[in-house]
Scaffold this motif. Structure first.
Motif, PDB file in Angstrom:
ATOM      1  N   GLY B  36       0.828  -1.197   0.000  1.00 51.98           N
ATOM      2  CA  GLY B  36       0.000   0.000   0.000  1.00 51.98           C
ATOM      3  C   GLY B  36       0.863   1.248   0.000  1.00 51.98           C
ATOM      4  N   PHE B  37       0.310   2.345  -0.502  1.00 52.67           N
ATOM      5  CA  PHE B  37       0.935   3.656  -0.315  1.00 52.67           C
ATOM      6  C   PHE B  37      -0.054   4.513   0.456  1.00 52.67           C
ATOM      7  CE2 PHE B  37       3.225   1.937  -3.897  1.00 52.67           C
ATOM      8  CZ  PHE B  37       4.538   2.306  -3.637  1.00 52.67           C
ATOM      9  N   ARG B  38       0.431   5.132   1.526  1.00 50.18           N
ATOM     10  CA  ARG B  38      -0.446   5.948   2.359  1.00 50.18           C
ATOM     11  C   ARG B  38      -0.760   7.280   1.694  1.00 50.18           C
ATOM     12  NH1 ARG B  38       3.123   3.920   5.866  1.00 50.18           N
ATOM     13  NH2 ARG B  38       4.311   5.857   6.024  1.00 50.18           N
ATOM     14  N   HIS B  39      -1.931   7.824   1.971  1.00 55.07           N
ATOM     15  CA  HIS B  39      -2.332   9.172   1.514  1.00 55.07           C
ATOM     16  C   HIS B  39      -2.507   9.277   0.008  1.00 55.07           C
ATOM     17  CE1 HIS B  39      -1.673  10.704   5.523  1.00 55.07           C
ATOM     18  NE2 HIS B  39      -0.449  10.233   5.526  1.00 55.07           N
ATOM     19  N   GLY B  40      -2.898   8.203  -0.646  1.00 50.33           N
ATOM     20  CA  GLY B  40      -3.254   8.296  -2.060  1.00 50.33           C
ATOM     21  C   GLY B  40      -2.068   8.566  -2.971  1.00 50.33           C
ATOM     22  N   PHE B  41      -2.330   9.296  -4.052  1.00 47.00           N
ATOM     23  CA  PHE B  41      -1.275   9.537  -5.053  1.00 47.00           C
ATOM     24  C   PHE B  41      -0.054  10.231  -4.446  1.00 47.00           C
ATOM     25  CE2 PHE B  41      -4.958   9.098  -7.949  1.00 47.00           C
ATOM     26  CZ  PHE B  41      -4.445   8.124  -8.779  1.00 47.00           C
ATOM     27  N   ARG B  42      -0.304  11.111  -3.473  1.00 46.54           N
ATOM     28  CA  ARG B  42       0.825  11.767  -2.830  1.00 46.54           C
ATOM     29  C   ARG B  42       1.769  10.732  -2.228  1.00 46.54           C
ATOM     30  NH1 ARG B  42       1.930  13.725   2.370  1.00 46.54           N
ATOM     31  NH2 ARG B  42      -0.184  13.584   3.205  1.00 46.54           N
ATOM     32  N   GLY B  43       1.189   9.670  -1.679  1.00 44.48           N
ATOM     33  CA  GLY B  43       1.987   8.629  -1.047  1.00 44.48           C
ATOM     34  C   GLY B  43       2.840   7.856  -2.031  1.00 44.48           C
ATOM     35  N   ILE B  44       2.370   7.759  -3.273  1.00 46.98           N
ATOM     36  CA  ILE B  44       3.221   7.106  -4.286  1.00 46.98           C
ATOM     37  C   ILE B  44       4.391   8.027  -4.602  1.00 46.98           C
ATOM     38  CG2 ILE B  44       3.312   6.028  -6.566  1.00 46.98           C
ATOM     39  CD1 ILE B  44       0.340   5.601  -6.482  1.00 46.98           C
ATOM     40  N   VAL B  45       4.063   9.289  -4.900  1.00 44.60           N
ATOM     41  CA  VAL B  45       5.105  10.243  -5.269  1.00 44.60           C
ATOM     42  C   VAL B  45       6.162  10.351  -4.176  1.00 44.60           C
ATOM     43  CG1 VAL B  45       5.540  12.694  -5.740  1.00 44.60           C
ATOM     44  CG2 VAL B  45       3.582  11.532  -6.807  1.00 44.60           C
ATOM     45  N   GLU B  46       5.701  10.356  -2.907  1.00 36.76           N
ATOM     46  CA  GLU B  46       6.648  10.508  -1.798  1.00 36.76           C
ATOM     47  C   GLU B  46       7.115   9.156  -1.246  1.00 36.76           C
ATOM     48  OE1 GLU B  46       4.866  13.100   1.080  1.00 36.76           O
ATOM     49  OE2 GLU B  46       4.460  14.688  -0.386  1.00 36.76           O
ATOM     50  N   ASP B  47       6.720   8.087  -1.896  1.00 37.73           N
ATOM     51  CA  ASP B  47       7.106   6.728  -1.514  1.00 37.73           C
ATOM     52  C   ASP B  47       6.776   6.396  -0.053  1.00 37.73           C
ATOM     53  OD1 ASP B  47       7.984   4.175  -1.661  1.00 37.73           O
ATOM     54  OD2 ASP B  47      10.118   4.656  -1.838  1.00 37.73           O
ATOM     55  N   LEU B  48       5.537   6.675   0.337  1.00 38.18           N
ATOM     56  CA  LEU B  48       5.082   6.335   1.691  1.00 38.18           C
ATOM     57  C   LEU B  48       4.518   4.919   1.656  1.00 38.18           C
ATOM     58  CD1 LEU B  48       3.248   9.728   2.333  1.00 38.18           C
ATOM     59  CD2 LEU B  48       5.596   9.114   2.987  1.00 38.18           C
ATOM     60  N   ASN B  49       5.374   3.964   1.378  1.00 34.95           N
ATOM     61  CA  ASN B  49       4.860   2.602   1.176  1.00 34.95           C
ATOM     62  C   ASN B  49       4.666   1.846   2.476  1.00 34.95           C
ATOM     63  OD1 ASN B  49       7.245   0.635   1.720  1.00 34.95           O
ATOM     64  ND2 ASN B  49       8.104   2.420   0.640  1.00 34.95           N
ATOM     65  N   GLN B  50       3.839   0.847   2.426  1.00 31.59           N
ATOM     66  CA  GLN B  50       3.478   0.061   3.605  1.00 31.59           C
ATOM     67  C   GLN B  50       3.088  -1.337   3.144  1.00 31.59           C
ATOM     68  OE1 GLN B  50       0.624   2.026   6.165  1.00 31.59           O
ATOM     69  NE2 GLN B  50      -0.401   0.122   6.611  1.00 31.59           N
ATOM     70  N   PRO B  51       3.835  -2.354   3.537  1.00 31.64           N
ATOM     71  CA  PRO B  51       3.482  -3.716   3.120  1.00 31.64           C
ATOM     72  C   PRO B  51       2.129  -4.107   3.709  1.00 31.64           C
ATOM     73  CG  PRO B  51       5.614  -3.637   4.262  1.00 31.64           C
ATOM     74  CD  PRO B  51       4.968  -2.318   4.457  1.00 31.64           C
ATOM     75  N   LEU B  52       1.368  -4.889   2.989  1.00 27.73           N
ATOM     76  CA  LEU B  52       0.052  -5.336   3.454  1.00 27.73           C
ATOM     77  C   LEU B  52       0.035  -6.859   3.467  1.00 27.73           C
ATOM     78  CD1 LEU B  52      -2.169  -2.841   1.394  1.00 27.73           C
ATOM     79  CD2 LEU B  52      -1.736  -2.756   3.856  1.00 27.73           C
ATOM     80  N   HIS B  53       0.031  -7.433   4.663  1.00 27.40           N
ATOM     81  CA  HIS B  53       0.024  -8.887   4.785  1.00 27.40           C
ATOM     82  C   HIS B  53      -1.376  -9.382   5.127  1.00 27.40           C
ATOM     83  CE1 HIS B  53       4.261  -9.211   4.340  1.00 27.40           C
ATOM     84  NE2 HIS B  53       4.490  -8.373   5.332  1.00 27.40           N
ATOM     85  N   PRO B  54      -1.712 -10.582   4.690  1.00 27.52           N
ATOM     86  CA  PRO B  54      -3.034 -11.136   5.020  1.00 27.52           C
ATOM     87  C   PRO B  54      -3.338 -11.079   6.516  1.00 27.52           C
ATOM     88  CG  PRO B  54      -1.988 -12.508   3.368  1.00 27.52           C
ATOM     89  CD  PRO B  54      -0.977 -11.453   3.755  1.00 27.52           C
ATOM     90  N   ASN B  55      -2.355 -11.319   7.348  1.00 20.92           N
ATOM     91  CA  ASN B  55      -2.622 -11.318   8.786  1.00 20.92           C
ATOM     92  C   ASN B  55      -3.017  -9.952   9.328  1.00 20.92           C
ATOM     93  OD1 ASN B  55      -2.086 -13.975   8.811  1.00 20.92           O
ATOM     94  ND2 ASN B  55      -0.072 -13.817   9.804  1.00 20.92           N
ATOM     95  N   ASP B  56      -2.582  -8.889   8.658  1.00 24.32           N
ATOM     96  CA  ASP B  56      -2.978  -7.548   9.109  1.00 24.32           C
ATOM     97  C   ASP B  56      -4.434  -7.245   8.773  1.00 24.32           C
ATOM     98  OD1 ASP B  56      -0.254  -7.340   9.603  1.00 24.32           O
ATOM     99  OD2 ASP B  56       0.151  -6.290   7.720  1.00 24.32           O
ATOM    100  N   MET B  57      -5.045  -8.085   7.980  1.00 21.35           N
ATOM    101  CA  MET B  57      -6.387  -7.801   7.459  1.00 21.35           C
ATOM    102  C   MET B  57      -7.502  -8.366   8.341  1.00 21.35           C
ATOM    103  SD  MET B  57      -5.877  -6.067   4.735  1.00 21.35           S
ATOM    104  CE  MET B  57      -4.341  -5.344   5.355  1.00 21.35           C
ATOM    105  N   ARG B  58      -7.117  -9.010   9.430  1.00 19.62           N
ATOM    106  CA  ARG B  58      -8.103  -9.727  10.238  1.00 19.62           C
ATOM    107  C   ARG B  58      -9.254  -8.848  10.728  1.00 19.62           C
ATOM    108  NH1 ARG B  58      -7.654 -14.264  12.093  1.00 19.62           N
ATOM    109  NH2 ARG B  58      -8.787 -13.636  13.954  1.00 19.62           N
ATOM    110  N   LEU B  59      -8.962  -7.636  11.146  1.00 20.58           N
ATOM    111  CA  LEU B  59      -9.983  -6.851  11.841  1.00 20.58           C
ATOM    112  C   LEU B  59     -10.243  -5.501  11.187  1.00 20.58           C
ATOM    113  CD1 LEU B  59      -8.687  -7.620  15.439  1.00 20.58           C
ATOM    114  CD2 LEU B  59     -10.639  -8.669  14.300  1.00 20.58           C
ATOM    115  N   VAL B  60     -10.024  -5.400   9.900  1.00 22.82           N
ATOM    116  CA  VAL B  60     -10.156  -4.083   9.285  1.00 22.82           C
ATOM    117  C   VAL B  60     -11.500  -3.855   8.592  1.00 22.82           C
ATOM    118  CG1 VAL B  60      -7.657  -3.978   8.938  1.00 22.82           C
ATOM    119  CG2 VAL B  60      -9.127  -4.685   7.046  1.00 22.82           C
TER     120      VAL B  60
END
Lengths: 337, 337, 337, 337
Positions: B36-60
């Motif tokens: 994932g990149f946080r904050h939408g397109f700005r997050g791509i441009v500024e490389d605000l990346n965040q890995p998304l693992h299946p286990n993090d998805m349990r309660l979202v």
């Protein structure tokens, strides 16, 4: 004992219906009839009466609003209006009137008491909780829950977009809903009328600027009591946006705070007060409000409920100021509360 | 297949998190990593990346807002921004980008598609439902439920006090929330941008006056879309109060409509679209939005979602106009919808 | 002062997270670090530690459950377990442990107090409200609201179909949830363990029969505490169906009563207790529970919270018995409460 | 055209009141009177009639249950009952009867159609959504929302305590509520009657065991349709506890799924169908159900609604099986759906 009359007066509050139910059922237990007048004092003057039978009470406690309808009726200050009301009540063989309402309604009840022979009792029914002599009022905790749920919703979108919000809650000239919903909503700051001196615009702007620097990706929610900032939160948001360079959004919660099903606490309180009102009638009491202090039902002379100011609980003020200071430095100074 | 990237962009909408979960879990099933990149397109441009693992998805899925955060980022219109985003995506070995957002976000996605080799897909995420090519959008029905619940609350206090309310709902320049919440809230009237010609102030005042005469003890609720009346419902209320002699209250619902737990329909839709997005990636699709029409998942070229206007369902318009005419005569005339 | 440790133990209760937040923020204000152990006492013994920073507390107050997780851990009665826990706490330089939980957890805290030098404090966290020394416990009023909302839902279908329902609510061996939700839900009858003698099956059957005769088109809801009737409400419903010839439906509410967002009262209480716990740590207190009585924070020796029985509020018992008698004659006789 | 009669029949469903409102208001627009009979078909036979005026409809759409009350009335299968109903309807000058209900009610309507000259129309009102010929039924999506909210609550406590729960949802013999609430609740597994072959106990136990090993600190929720496992979820929980050595908790949601305010989708659907029913009456249609398919109002011969089985949406089945497989391996195999 002849009959009891009931009105709901002034702003409606969740729990009024549960209160009416308790009055009708308790009176019925003592073989006393209950009659309602619609639209508060105006309904007495205009004889808008409505019989209230126990069987009609089966499904009302769950509902917000008031089945007896309500109104503001400033004309009741006149002597003629009180005399006319007294005449109507006598005509219906009423020996006691229970007024469920807030401070304006209690002034009306106190006024009527001087021109009518029957017993006059008040039950505190207002979401604002601004009546002295009772720890809480019918509708207050439900309004706080409603405001908190709205703050929770705004928190989610504010957090997603890293936004500043100024959330305006009700309370007329008192900060009870503001204080309680600020704590419950984990607000970063609160503006309530009882805190003196009120923070200046520059201080608020400064705290927002510092928060944005420290936590640029986070939300920042300020709970603001109505009637506090000239022009309301819309104007405050405009000024803060200009002062901080950060868009500050306004969110006046408005009348959603009046409606909704009463929560359990308000239903229980309402029924307790309704039952106690009938007991007070049987005890021959008049000119009093039935309230609750520290879990006990109390009887307080009506004029003492509106002549005195009710203080915020200073421990809860300290709690919020303590927790919000931990998030972000605040210039808010508590003095008199 | 290398990796899929996901962003949420523009105004957040309830259901975005359930959508992210479905993308991550479905991709994982095909042994594809998601970032994932946080904050939408700005997050791509500024490389605000965040890995998304299946286990993090349990309660979202249960939560409103977006765990990836969002933002509006008008700078993304620039060619340099798109090129920078393309570079960041390549650097992370991304072969497909899924953009969850509304029409501005899809313009951004379309723009990026011209400067990047990877696949670009859009998922309709906006409470406004103003995207052509899909019957509904992530967050729309939850926002309607939220608006309806607020209208229900206002109904209770309005009925208790026999008041007129002008309730402003969101929708930017579209009347979907207005129409659906007016029906669901049994509104006596509605003002949405798609109805032409718009009623004049005199017509509105007239319908209120007639309603007050016919039903003096009843509430009268008008649902009004935002951006429709200059000055909003506050100004409209002021003008109508003056014109009718009856106090007309304003109730702008505001940002509470964005927040809150997604309802079941939005969670199911979100997961369906998230799963379909991964399937579209596997099918090699690019430059399309994945939507739902009449229960079927459809793939629509991105530019067709924002170049065309989406029409209100004329049967629902007829429904509301039919039911509200039955309550009170209305001068509202439907033309183009 | 070194560090404070926190655990949540036993059945989780809505508000525990708000309490953790208040502890962490208040401690931070005094420059004290807070460390959590997951899964209650087991987590201490197994050293499942987790640092708790103020920034992690931003969005937790709104959530039900407990971010620290909880468990029942009967093994903690052993001396070895307490000694092992003491060793782990010392190893982490902990000088005070705050245990948020119910009566079993407080026994554990009391036990640990004998084998560890640090301060041990308890905060009442249980939906059952069955702890002496405090008027209310974290999660109780939210559980009552949840039970009430479920009763409201059942009321609607019961009324539509003119049905009898036996609604089982939680409370372990105490009738607090039963009493409060029966009042709030306008239940026609209630069975809670504190009322003696318990009505016999024949009495219950008789009251149902009479109610059906008097009000054949109405619903009849009996709120029943868990662990009261052998076989639960399913068995009671079976027996009453047989005895009355009317189908009596059972509705065990179950674990939905534990979950959900805390209401405002529980959040405020939780934060108040969390703040007070840190103050008690600073005051050097150990072996006490921090509770609330009549609005005031109190400190009660731990053993007094579980060695004594907590009484129902007899005024509320009278309220419910009064109101329900008005609907239908009841053989329920209150004695000791 | 003389008069339209309306009944609600069988299990009540949220939205029935909004439907009644739309019928009454739309009929009034065409100067047609509407009369209700209380308690469904029994009310016709026993002539429990109740006039329905537009003014009575002001505040009913928001309420769950049915203001006309309902009942199951198996006696209506008899020819005499149908003839008696026909006589009562004629006596009241009724030319069309609208039956809001489920499959049993439609059999009754079909039966009556053979013994009465008037028009008979059915509107699909059942939370179970088990009527062929319509994509959805009045009350279904509200019931799914209610089940989902209950699952959310259980998720919170299950997660806090790392517990396994078997959650029983309604649906009679159909898996619609089960499937939709399993997706919406992010259930780790689901058991619905349409999936063949049903998993064996050993398979379920195995999947739980593997999940506990992989995620010992997590919750595991299985959504189970009612009437699927002999003895219900209580018995299944008992067997799984024994087979796995892990305590498996049961949570039958029960009748809370019937009650509650209708969500916006159900209110809109209900009004749409109510309006369409009056139009169908005006068009001279009889013996048909008015349903909705892919957004369009359709008219389906009554017998086709209950003689055919309605299939689950296989795409949603795939969605849930896909997402749950990602969490934990599942032996569930879909065949016919």
């Amino acid at each position: 004992m002849k009959r009891i009359a009931v009105i709901t007066s002034g702003g409606d509050a969740p729990g009024m219906n549960a209160c009416i139910r308790a009055i009708v059922l308790t009176a019925s237990q003592h073989d006393i009839e209950v009659i309602g007048f619609r639209h508060g004092f105006r309904g007495i003057v205009e004889d808008l009466n409505q019989p209230l039978h126990p069987n009609d009470m089966r499904l009302v406690s769950q509902r917000g609003g008031t089945i007896l309808l309500s109104s503001r009726y400033p004309q009741f200050k006149e002597v003629d209006a009180a005399r006319q009301a007294a005449a109507v009540l006598d005509q219906h063989d009423i020996s006691a009137l229970v007024v469920i309402g807030g401070d304006g309604s209690f002034r009306g009840a106190h006024h009527l008491d001087q021109y009518w022979d029957g017993q006059v009792l008040g039950l505190p029914g207002t979401i604002d909780n601004d009546l002295a002599g009772t720890d809480t009022t019918i509708g207050f905790t439900t309004a706080v829950d409603t405001a908190m749920e709205a703050i929770d919703r705004i928190r989610e979108t504010a957090e997603a977009m890293a936004r500043v919000f100024l959330i305006e809650v009700m309370g007329r000239h008192a900060g009870f809903i503001g204080l309680h919903s600020a704590i419950a909503g984990s607000a970063e700051a609160m503006l309530v009328p009882e805190l003196e001196p009120q923070p200046k615009l520059a201080d608020l702007a400064d705290s927002i600027r510092r928060a944005r620097q420290a936590f640029p990706d986070s939300s920042y929610l300020i709970v603001v009591s109505e009637n506090l900032w000239p022009g309301g939160v819309e104007e405050l948001a405009r000024q803060l946006t200009q002062a901080t360079g950060t868009t500050c959004h306004s969110a006046p919660l408005g009348h959603i705070q009046r409606g909704g099903r009463p929560n359990a606490a308000d239903r229980i309180l309402s029924m307790q007060l309704g039952q106690a009102a009938v007991h007070a009638v049987l005890d021959g009491i008049s000119g009093h409000m039935i309230g609750v202090e520290q879990g006990h039902v109390v009887r307080v002379p009506l004029h003492l409920t509106f002549e005195r100011d009710k203080q915020l609980d200073s421990r809860l003020v300290d709690l919020q100021l303590g927790l919000q200071q931990l998030n972000f430095a605040s210039n808010v100074v508590k003095e008199s509360a």
